[in-house]
Motif scaffolding. Structure first.
Motif, PDB file in Angstrom:
ATOM      1  N   ASP A 143       0.833  -1.209   0.000  1.00 32.83           N
ATOM      2  CA  ASP A 143       0.000   0.000   0.000  1.00 32.83           C
ATOM      3  C   ASP A 143       0.865   1.255   0.000  1.00 32.83           C
ATOM      4  O   ASP A 143       0.638   2.161  -0.789  1.00 32.83           O
ATOM      5  CB  ASP A 143      -0.911  -0.002   1.241  1.00 32.83           C
ATOM      6  N   ARG A 208       0.607   1.111  -4.106  1.00 30.88           N
ATOM      7  CA  ARG A 208      -0.450   2.113  -4.313  1.00 30.88           C
ATOM      8  C   ARG A 208       0.016   3.535  -4.019  1.00 30.88           C
ATOM      9  O   ARG A 208      -0.459   4.482  -4.626  1.00 30.88           O
ATOM     10  CB  ARG A 208      -1.683   1.723  -3.488  1.00 30.88           C
ATOM     11  N   ARG A 209       0.944   3.689  -3.067  1.00 32.69           N
ATOM     12  CA  ARG A 209       1.519   5.021  -2.783  1.00 32.69           C
ATOM     13  C   ARG A 209       3.018   4.870  -2.642  1.00 32.69           C
ATOM     14  O   ARG A 209       3.492   3.888  -2.063  1.00 32.69           O
ATOM     15  CB  ARG A 209       0.999   5.564  -1.448  1.00 32.69           C
TER      16      ARG A 209
END
Ligand code: GLP
Length: 261
Positions: A143, A208-209
Motif C-alpha cells: 500500500d 499504491r503510494r
C-alpha cells in the motif's frame, strides 16, 4: 535540455515537501508511516542512513502510545523490506535484517514474521527472489512504499541501467553502490557483498503510494535527475515519476538543484 514538466504540474507541487533538515524530514515521514499503520496497510520499508532518523521518530511515537492502542497497532503490522545482501543473515550486523531488528522489530517487540525481508542466506537466491515477490503479491501488494535514493539513482537495489518493469531478483551490485555502502563495512568496498536480492521496479511501481525520502547535499544532483529529467534506465529512480501517487520529502540541502518557485 529536459523540461521540468514534473515540477510544473500543480498536482506534483503538492506532493513535494521541502523540510529544513533531516530531523524535520524524519518527523514528516514518521507521521505518514504512523497514519498508514493506523489504517493497517501493507508497508514497504527501506534501509539506509536516511531512514535512521525516520525510524527513531517512528519508534518514539509508537512507544509513546498508550499500551492497548500500541498493542492493537503493532499486532496488525505487516511490512516487506525492499532488499537484502546475498550472503548476510540476521546474525550479521550489516545485514538489512539486523538493521531492521535494531531500528524497529526489537524496540517495538514486533512478532517474528510480520516484518518480512528477503532471506540473504537462501541457498538459491533466484528462487528466494521469486518466493519473496509471491509473498508480496499474496499479501495483496504494497500500500505504502517507503524509498531512499542511492547516489547512483538506484531505488531498493535496482542498479542502473534498469527498465521500469524489472521483477524482484538477485543482481550484482555496482562498484558505485559498494563504495556508497562501504562505510558500514570498515570503509572497504570489496567487503560489501557483491550481490543482493531486491524488489524490482515492477513491484515498487505497483505499490499504491510511494514515499521517496532524500536528504543531504550529496544527493542534490541525483535528485534533480530523478525528478526533472525524462525517466530513463540510467536513473532507475526516475521511473517513479510515472507513478500516479508519488510523494517526495526532502531537506533543503537535497532540494538545492530543484528549480522551485
Ligand atoms: C542502499 C539501499 C537503498 C537505500 C539507498 C540509500 O544501498 N539499498 O534502499 O535507500 O542505498 O542509502 P542511504 O540512505 O544510506 O544513503
Amino acid at each position: 535540455m529536459a523540461s521540468p514538466t514534473f515540477l510544473a504540474s500543480p498536482s506534483w507541487q503538492r506532493q513535494l515537501w521541502v523540510e529544513a533538515d533531516p530531523e524535520a524530514v524524519a518527523v514528516c515521514v514518521a507521521e505518514r508511516l504512523h497514519q498508514a499503520l493506523e489504517q493497517a496497510v501493507v508497508l514497504g520499508l527501506a534501509t539506509g542512513r536516511t531512514m535512521e532518523p525516520v525510524y527513531a521518530v517512528l519508534r518514539q511515537r509508537l512507544l509513546g502510545l498508550a499500551m492497548p492502542q500500541r498493542q492493537a497497532l503493532l499486532r496488525r503490522w505487516c511490512s516487506f523490506n525492499l532488499d537484502e545482501y546475498v550472503g548476510l543473515g540476521p546474525d550479521h550486523p550489516q545485514s538489512f535484517a539486523a538493521f531492521m531488528q535494531r531500528q524497529l522489530a526489537g524496540p517495538l517487540q514486533l512478532e517474528p514474521g510480520c516484518l518480512a525481508i528477503p532471506d540473504g542466506l537462501a541457498l538459491d537466491p533466484d528462487a528466494e527472489a521469486h518466493r519473496y515477490s509471491a509473498a508480496v503479491a499474496a499479501a495483496g501488494g504494497i500500500d505504502l512504499q517507503l524509498l531512499g535514493l542511492g547516489s547512483n539513482g538506484h531505488v531498493g537495489f535496482n542498479e542502473p541501467p534498469c527498465s521500469e518493469a524489472e521483477p524482484c531478483r538477485c543482481l550484482s551490485l555496482s562498484l558505485a553502490t559498494r563504495q556508497q555502502n562501504a562505510g558500514a563495512f570498515g570503509g572497504d568496498p570489496a567487503a560489501v557483498p557483491a550481490r543482493a536480492i531486491t524488489l524490482g521496479t515492477a513491484e515498487i511501481l505497483a505499490a499504491r503510494r510511494l514515499l521517496l525520502v532524500v536528504t543531504g547535499a550529496a544527493k542534490a544532483e541525483i535528485l534533480r535527475r530523478t525528478l526533472l529529467e525524462p525517466p530513463c534506465p540510467e536513473v532507475p529512480a526516475s521511473w517513479l515519476q510515472r507513478h500516479p501517487c508519488l510523494e517526495v520529502v526532502v531537506d533543503r540541502a537535497a532540494a538545492a538543484q530543484l528549480e522551485l518557485s
